[in-house]
Design an enzyme around this catalytic site. Sequence first.
Site, mmCIF file in Angstrom:
data_model
loop_
_atom_site.group_PDB
_atom_site.id
_atom_site.type_symbol
_atom_site.label_atom_id
_atom_site.label_comp_id
_atom_site.label_asym_id
_atom_site.label_seq_id
_atom_site.Cartn_x
_atom_site.Cartn_y
_atom_site.Cartn_z
ATOM 1 N N CYS A 179 18.167 55.988 -20.512
ATOM 2 C CA CYS A 179 19.180 56.165 -20.832
ATOM 3 C C CYS A 179 19.465 54.531 -21.437
ATOM 4 C CB CYS A 179 20.288 56.328 -19.442
ATOM 5 S SG CYS A 179 20.152 58.267 -19.364
ATOM 6 N N LYS A 199 30.919 56.623 -20.793
ATOM 7 C CA LYS A 199 29.647 57.014 -20.326
ATOM 8 C C LYS A 199 28.988 55.789 -21.027
ATOM 9 C CE LYS A 199 25.339 58.926 -19.556
ATOM 10 N NZ LYS A 199 24.962 58.748 -18.621
HETATM 11 C C1 UDX Z 1 21.159 54.537 -16.015
HETATM 12 C C2 UDX Z 1 22.130 54.723 -15.670
HETATM 13 O O1 UDX Z 1 22.639 53.904 -14.249
HETATM 14 C C3 UDX Z 1 22.895 55.854 -14.978
HETATM 15 O O2 UDX Z 1 24.650 55.934 -14.643
HETATM 16 C C4 UDX Z 1 22.730 57.190 -15.891
HETATM 17 O O3 UDX Z 1 23.468 58.252 -15.907
HETATM 18 C C5 UDX Z 1 21.895 56.798 -16.624
HETATM 19 O O4 UDX Z 1 20.886 55.657 -16.886
HETATM 20 P P1 UDX Z 1 18.537 55.349 -14.792
HETATM 21 O O5 UDX Z 1 18.434 55.159 -16.729
HETATM 22 O O6 UDX Z 1 18.092 56.285 -13.918
HETATM 23 O O7 UDX Z 1 20.156 55.218 -14.875
HETATM 24 O O8 UDX Z 1 18.616 53.408 -13.762
HETATM 25 P P2 UDX Z 1 19.079 52.472 -13.343
HETATM 26 O O9 UDX Z 1 18.867 52.680 -12.179
HETATM 27 O O10 UDX Z 1 20.232 52.265 -13.909
HETATM 28 O O11 UDX Z 1 18.025 51.255 -14.164
HETATM 29 C C6 UDX Z 1 18.202 50.933 -15.506
HETATM 30 C C7 UDX Z 1 17.344 49.704 -15.389
HETATM 31 O O12 UDX Z 1 17.284 48.860 -14.880
HETATM 32 C C8 UDX Z 1 15.513 49.756 -14.764
HETATM 33 O O13 UDX Z 1 14.918 49.265 -15.787
HETATM 34 C C9 UDX Z 1 16.065 49.002 -13.290
HETATM 35 O O14 UDX Z 1 14.842 48.560 -12.994
HETATM 36 C C10 UDX Z 1 16.865 47.559 -13.572
HETATM 37 N N1 UDX Z 1 17.395 46.981 -12.834
HETATM 38 C C11 UDX Z 1 18.171 48.415 -12.495
HETATM 39 C C12 UDX Z 1 16.760 45.625 -12.608
HETATM 40 O O15 UDX Z 1 16.371 45.080 -13.489
HETATM 41 N N2 UDX Z 1 18.102 45.416 -11.464
HETATM 42 C C13 UDX Z 1 18.828 45.923 -11.155
HETATM 43 O O16 UDX Z 1 19.987 44.901 -10.288
HETATM 44 C C14 UDX Z 1 19.439 47.197 -10.872
#
Ligand code: UDX
Length: 438
Positions: free
Chosen positions: A283, A227
């Site tokens: 996260c 994780k």
């Molecule tokens: C994340 C993990 O993806 C997930 O597997 C875990 O269980 C929890 O943490 P989450 O926090 O819901 O999930 O968001 P995620 O969609 O991963 O995005 C995280 C951050 O990265 C956001 O601020 C998002 O805007 C940013 N991001 C994501 C980008 O800037 N570009 C991308 O291409 C993808």
Amino acid sequence: MIKRYLLLAGVFATIHNSLCVYKVTVIGSGYVGLVLGTGLAEFGNIVTCVDLDTEKIQALNNGIIPIFEPQLPEIIAKNVKEKRLFFSAAIDESIKTADAIFIAVGTPTKPDGTADISAVELVVERISKHINKPTLICTKSTVPIGTNHAIEIFFKNRGMADLAIIVSNPEFLREGSAVHDFFNPDRIVIGTNSSLGSDMMRQLFAPLFEKQTPVLITDPTTAETIKYASNAFLAVKLSYVNEIDRLCQAVGANTHEVTYGMGLDPRIGKYYLKPGPGFGGSCLPKDTRALLQTATENGIKLSMVSAALEANNDQRAWIIHKIKSHLGNTLQNKKIGIWGLAFKANTDDIRESAALYVIKELLANGAQIKAYDPAAMQNFKKEFPTLCYCSNKKEATESIDLLIILTDWDEFKEVHNDQFHLSMEKIKILDTRNILFK
Ligand code: UDX
């Protein structure tokens, strides 16, 4: 210790096709707990989601869902109606009657960067006082590496090793697509030293096993590490692509095409290559910090992971720098519209969102803000009660010197369909998500 193996879940489905209905208690009714409890109910189990927050439980019992998560209200309503999903504040009672208990309480960052697992510890203590038959105890909360082993020892020292079947089952769902992710996971990781534990997990999540989801059965410490290592890798990937975006802007390369071209290589892959104002959420930043702390405690230097966090801070600072350069290097009395307060689209969550950082900086430098977000304004008001909040995206573009897009909501991407889009052409825009006018 049980053997490690990777298998396709369908193999099990043929062996374990008996339909078991388990009584499940999910402790912690936040994002993870609510989605998990609802999903397990949808799979046919009888689930009680519990929480210390009696107001939240009362709201859920009145059909009010405390979080914005697409599809969740519908599936909750269905399972409540079909009497498979219940909400309760009677934690001890729910522990006593459960076959399986899932721990889904928060593990926020402490000031020193380590994860605060006091809520998990309290729950474990409480479980130890009330279980009276062999019960699956599954940790969904992201806990520092070694925590599940410590839980095992805790029960062993109390002579309860036979009652507590310990499993670590890290959650990979993303806010905003949590329901979809629950029913269509890329993989299931089950960390346990008990074959009964992995058998029960197979039955609880039977439909996922039937549809060939890759399953990794391993020990708890390895599961916990998967994780953290996954989230830290995403953090590294995002910080990397944000830096490449800055380079693209400096040399006049087209970021979209650069990332598209990179993503065509399957060794790199097309996901998590969208530059933005720095990654946020509950996260990635928290887990990356916690992993660094664990590494430090173990005498290991994780230079790449530490650089990812540093680069994320740099990205935020870079955004402020760009805002200033758009406005003649002063923010004093400048009127700035903000589109997007949530840390990403399709959520009302603002934890560690870029908007928190950017707006704080803008206000400190004397700017005036008009903000709009389709779902996160209520949460943002708790942090910034006196900000000017707009009732729609157009209002946030009126009489401003600069519009900043911080979240990639679909309604911002589709602005070309709006009647007012022509007036947008006269506005200076800083599109930190690269979503406009591709
Ligand atoms: C994340 C993990 O993806 C997930 O597997 C875990 O269980 C929890 O943490 P989450 O926090 O819901 O999930 O968001 P995620 O969609 O991963 O995005 C995280 C951050 O990265 C956001 O601020 C998002 O805007 C940013 N991001 C994501 C980008 O800037 N570009 C991308 O291409 C993808």
